[in-house]
Motif scaffolding. Structure first.
Motif, mmCIF file in Angstrom:
data_model
loop_
_atom_site.group_PDB
_atom_site.id
_atom_site.type_symbol
_atom_site.label_atom_id
_atom_site.label_comp_id
_atom_site.label_asym_id
_atom_site.label_seq_id
_atom_site.Cartn_x
_atom_site.Cartn_y
_atom_site.Cartn_z
ATOM 1 N N UNK A 65 -4.192 2.557 14.512
ATOM 2 C CA UNK A 65 -3.942 3.933 14.071
ATOM 3 C C UNK A 65 -3.065 4.756 15.005
ATOM 4 N N UNK A 66 -2.022 4.118 15.537
ATOM 5 C CA UNK A 66 -0.996 4.922 16.215
ATOM 6 C C UNK A 66 0.296 4.794 15.402
ATOM 7 N N UNK A 67 1.260 5.644 15.728
ATOM 8 C CA UNK A 67 2.563 5.582 15.049
ATOM 9 C C UNK A 67 3.457 4.632 15.829
ATOM 10 N N UNK A 68 4.039 3.672 15.150
ATOM 11 C CA UNK A 68 5.034 2.757 15.721
ATOM 12 C C UNK A 68 4.604 2.076 17.020
ATOM 13 N N UNK A 69 3.450 1.405 17.020
ATOM 14 C CA UNK A 69 3.082 0.635 18.217
ATOM 15 C C UNK A 69 3.982 -0.609 18.335
ATOM 16 N N UNK A 70 4.038 -1.212 19.534
ATOM 17 C CA UNK A 70 4.966 -2.347 19.725
ATOM 18 C C UNK A 70 4.437 -3.662 19.140
ATOM 19 N N UNK A 71 4.341 -3.717 17.827
ATOM 20 C CA UNK A 71 3.809 -4.908 17.154
ATOM 21 C C UNK A 71 4.897 -5.952 16.917
ATOM 22 N N UNK A 76 0.833 -1.208 0.000
ATOM 23 C CA UNK A 76 0.000 0.000 0.000
ATOM 24 C C UNK A 76 0.864 1.253 0.000
ATOM 25 N N UNK A 77 2.158 1.084 -0.243
ATOM 26 C CA UNK A 77 3.115 2.197 -0.066
ATOM 27 C C UNK A 77 3.304 2.993 -1.346
ATOM 28 N N UNK A 78 3.203 4.323 -1.195
ATOM 29 C CA UNK A 78 3.568 5.219 -2.291
ATOM 30 C C UNK A 78 4.988 5.685 -2.008
ATOM 31 N N UNK A 79 5.944 5.205 -2.759
ATOM 32 C CA UNK A 79 7.343 5.520 -2.432
ATOM 33 C C UNK A 79 7.617 7.011 -2.508
ATOM 34 N N UNK A 80 6.814 7.723 -3.312
ATOM 35 C CA UNK A 80 7.020 9.172 -3.455
ATOM 36 C C UNK A 80 6.717 9.914 -2.150
ATOM 37 N N UNK A 81 5.917 9.279 -1.259
ATOM 38 C CA UNK A 81 5.614 9.917 0.034
ATOM 39 C C UNK A 81 6.856 10.054 0.905
ATOM 40 N N UNK A 82 7.867 9.252 0.641
ATOM 41 C CA UNK A 82 9.019 9.188 1.531
ATOM 42 C C UNK A 82 10.241 9.915 0.997
ATOM 43 N N UNK A 83 10.042 10.791 -0.006
ATOM 44 C CA UNK A 83 11.205 11.533 -0.538
ATOM 45 C C UNK A 83 10.932 13.033 -0.436
ATOM 46 N N UNK A 84 12.010 13.814 -0.556
ATOM 47 C CA UNK A 84 11.852 15.273 -0.535
ATOM 48 C C UNK A 84 11.763 15.808 0.880
ATOM 49 N N UNK A 85 11.468 17.122 0.982
ATOM 50 C CA UNK A 85 11.469 17.773 2.296
ATOM 51 C C UNK A 85 10.520 17.074 3.270
ATOM 52 N N UNK A 86 11.024 16.826 4.470
ATOM 53 C CA UNK A 86 10.234 16.069 5.454
ATOM 54 C C UNK A 86 8.920 16.761 5.787
ATOM 55 N N UNK A 87 8.976 18.100 5.853
ATOM 56 C CA UNK A 87 7.768 18.809 6.299
ATOM 57 C C UNK A 87 6.606 18.638 5.321
ATOM 58 N N UNK A 88 6.905 18.296 4.073
ATOM 59 C CA UNK A 88 5.771 18.129 3.161
ATOM 60 C C UNK A 88 5.427 16.656 2.905
ATOM 61 N N UNK A 89 6.006 15.768 3.688
ATOM 62 C CA UNK A 89 5.654 14.348 3.505
ATOM 63 C C UNK A 89 4.342 14.031 4.223
ATOM 64 N N UNK A 90 3.452 13.293 3.559
ATOM 65 C CA UNK A 90 2.146 13.030 4.173
ATOM 66 C C UNK A 90 2.185 11.951 5.249
ATOM 67 N N UNK A 91 1.279 12.047 6.189
ATOM 68 C CA UNK A 91 1.007 10.941 7.114
ATOM 69 C C UNK A 91 -0.057 10.095 6.446
ATOM 70 N N UNK A 92 0.155 8.803 6.402
ATOM 71 C CA UNK A 92 -0.825 7.936 5.731
ATOM 72 C C UNK A 92 -1.262 6.824 6.646
ATOM 73 N N UNK A 93 -2.469 6.355 6.418
ATOM 74 C CA UNK A 93 -2.910 5.146 7.094
ATOM 75 C C UNK A 93 -2.217 3.963 6.424
ATOM 76 N N UNK A 94 -1.582 3.132 7.226
ATOM 77 C CA UNK A 94 -1.019 1.887 6.690
ATOM 78 C C UNK A 94 -2.044 0.786 6.968
ATOM 79 N N UNK A 95 -2.719 0.364 5.905
ATOM 80 C CA UNK A 95 -3.815 -0.605 6.073
ATOM 81 C C UNK A 95 -3.315 -2.011 6.366
ATOM 82 N N UNK A 96 -2.031 -2.267 6.075
ATOM 83 C CA UNK A 96 -1.498 -3.611 6.331
ATOM 84 C C UNK A 96 -1.420 -3.878 7.826
#
Ligand code: AHR
Length: 494
Positions: free
Chosen positions: A304-310, A71-91
């Motif tokens: 829907x949290x960031x980096x939970x201990x999975x 479900x990853x858009x690799x373009x979300x992870x490049x360029x200036x950090x401040x304009x990178x989107x937060x996305x739901x990771x459905x996996x």
């Protein structure tokens, strides 16, 4: 056991000692990357983690998934950090902040002396995103995507050599799962254009998610029938566990890996024969490990949290023994398995754990992996083995001795890896090393513990660690050792 330096299975590909980091749980955020941690470097990478990863000498790391990649858009992870989107990771039902992306991961890989093994998204994306990513990563300059990389501060291409075409595309849990035909066609077309952008790359097609999938076998045959000319490897994935708490059956599970590899190799050869093909499709066992301890606790984690201990499996001593048996099995198949990735590397079903703001430590499985990575480079030797056997719930004629030897011609070292599966008795190990005249023991490492459930933790990181006190001896080209009950052994000779 009988060994001869001329009876070689294969030279072990260094990528056999690969691993895997997914955007999942605390692998990236709180694992390799934690800005503000006392050991973080200028890019926010934890040096304590880098130190442990470097100790493992992992030459290649698969990235960014796993199920995540579908479900990853690799373009979300490049360029200036401040304009990178937060996305739901459905996996994994989490939120992905995209603070780390392709360039940062390539930087981290450099710091641990590893290559990146990049996965593309064939779940929600396809041919266009795939070719653009190859161009972004590998094209020197003078095109839209390569110039964009340069504008992001990466003048030199990353030159990523090994790529996988999606992840577990047969699994109903996969975002954008496909039938074998749908996947085979898409993988073929993606492979074609990726190689047109960079003819030097090597491609791994998805095999089945595991050998229990209802389509196992037919999936491999159909995919290869379609993609044979365009791919170089086929992937295998397998995870093992001991939920029934049956030690003898658990340690026999490497026999399942053995037969899985043999079956997939046969299917590759069947398609080769059918196509009158010249090239051999090799195998990428790009996810393997123990995974079961965390399954129940993960069900309680809120989405829907960031980096939970999975997937934070805490590995015990018996897990290290099985990992040792699995490593020996992979080496036995080094003529076909050219890439293997211990899944995964940090926090998520991993040999390395971290606590937030705190320490990093080695789990039990860290040790057999490190030993094989350090001393398993060279030529894997055919071993003629005669061992007493036992029957367990799912297996018959399980040898108490699991063993292989690797000869490193460069430094003239011979290393024997051996597990004694017997839970109660030591095993008298006798090995005829007829062609290794005047060899002497330089070390006999042993991993053993009275408590098969013993674990390493942040507070007690050294409960299960190897010691140097094995009793191997050599006389007249015969090695003898009394292998302790349920033990992992590394006998080094020179
Ligand atoms: O390694 C954990 C997961 O296991 C991966 O994301 C997936 O490919 C597999 O099912």
């Amino acid at each position: 056991m009988i060994l001869d330096k001329n009876l070689i299975i294969a030279n072990v590909d260094k990528r056999m000692f690969g691993s895997f980091i997914e955007h999942l749980g605390r692998a990236i955020y709180g694992g390799i990357y934690e800005p503000g941690h006392p050991s973080a470097d200028e890019m926010g990478f934890r040096q304590d983690v880098i130190h442990l990863v470097k100790h493992l000498q992992v030459p290649i790391v698969r990235y960014p998934g796993g199920n995540f990649v579908s479900g990853y858009n690799w373009e979300d992870g490049i360029g200036p950090r401040e304009s990178r989107p937060r996305r739901l990771d459905l996996a994994w039902r989490t939120v992905e902040p995209n603070e780390i992306g392709t360039n940062e991961f390539a930087e981290w890989a450099k710091r641990v002396n590893a290559e990146v093994y990049m996965a593309i998204n064939l779940g929600t994306r396809g041919i266009d995103a795939a070719r653009n990513l190859v161009e972004y990563c590998n094209h020197p300059s003078g095109s839209y995507w390569s110039d964009l990389r340069i504008s992001h501060g990466y003048q030199k291409p990353h030159n990523i050599k090994t790529w996988c075409l999606g992840n577990e595309m047969d699994g109903p849990w996969q975002i954008g799962a496909k039938t074998a035909y749908e996947y085979g066609r898409l993988a073929t077309e993606a492979a074609k254009v990726m190689k047109w952008v960079d003819p030097e790359i090597e491609l791994v097609a998805c095999g089945s998610s595991n050998s229990s999938m209802p389509t196992f076998g037919q999936w491999e045959a159909t995919v290869l029938d379609l993609a044979y000319d365009h791919v170089d490897y086929l992937s295998l994935h397998s995870y093992y566990g001991n939920p029934e708490n049956d030690f003898s059956n658990y340690l026999a599970k490497s026999l399942d890996m053995d037969s899985f590899i043999k079956t997939v190799a046969s299917i590759c050869d069947y398609i080769k024969g059918k196509k009158h093909g010249k090239k051999t499709i090799h195998l990428a066992f790009d996810e393997w490990n123990v995974w079961y301890h965390s399954r129940e606790q993960d069900k309680k984690i809120k989405p829907w949290s960031i980096a939970p201990p999975l997937l934070q499996d805490v590995y015990n001593f018996e897990d290290a023994l099985l990992v040792g048996c699995l490593l020996i099995t992979l080496l036995k198949h080094s003529d076909r398995v050219k890439i293997a990735c211990l899944a995964q590397l940090v926090n998520v079903i991993a040999p390395i754990m971290t606590s937030d703001r705190g320490t990093a430590w080695a789990q039990t499985i860290f040790y057999p992996f490190a030993h094989v990575s350090h001393y398993g480079r060279g030529a894997a030797l055919h071993a003629v083995i005669s061992s007493p056997v036992y029957d367990s719930k799912d297996f018959t004629d399980v040898p108490y001795l699991e063993s292989i030897a690797v000869y490193n011609e460069g430094n003239e070292e011979l290393t024997i890896f051996a597990v004694n599966r017997n839970p109660a008795e030591p095993l008298l190990f006798e090995c005829d090393i007829r062609s290794f005249t005047d060899y002497r023991i330089i070390q006999h490492l042993v991993l053993e513990h009275e408590d098969i459930k013993a674990v390493n933790t942040a507070i007690f990181p050294n409960r299960v660690v190897p010691h140097n006190g094995g009793n191997a001896q050599v006389q007249d080209e015969e090695v003898t050792a009394l292998l302790s009950k349920r033990s992992w052994n590394v006998i080094r000779l020179k």
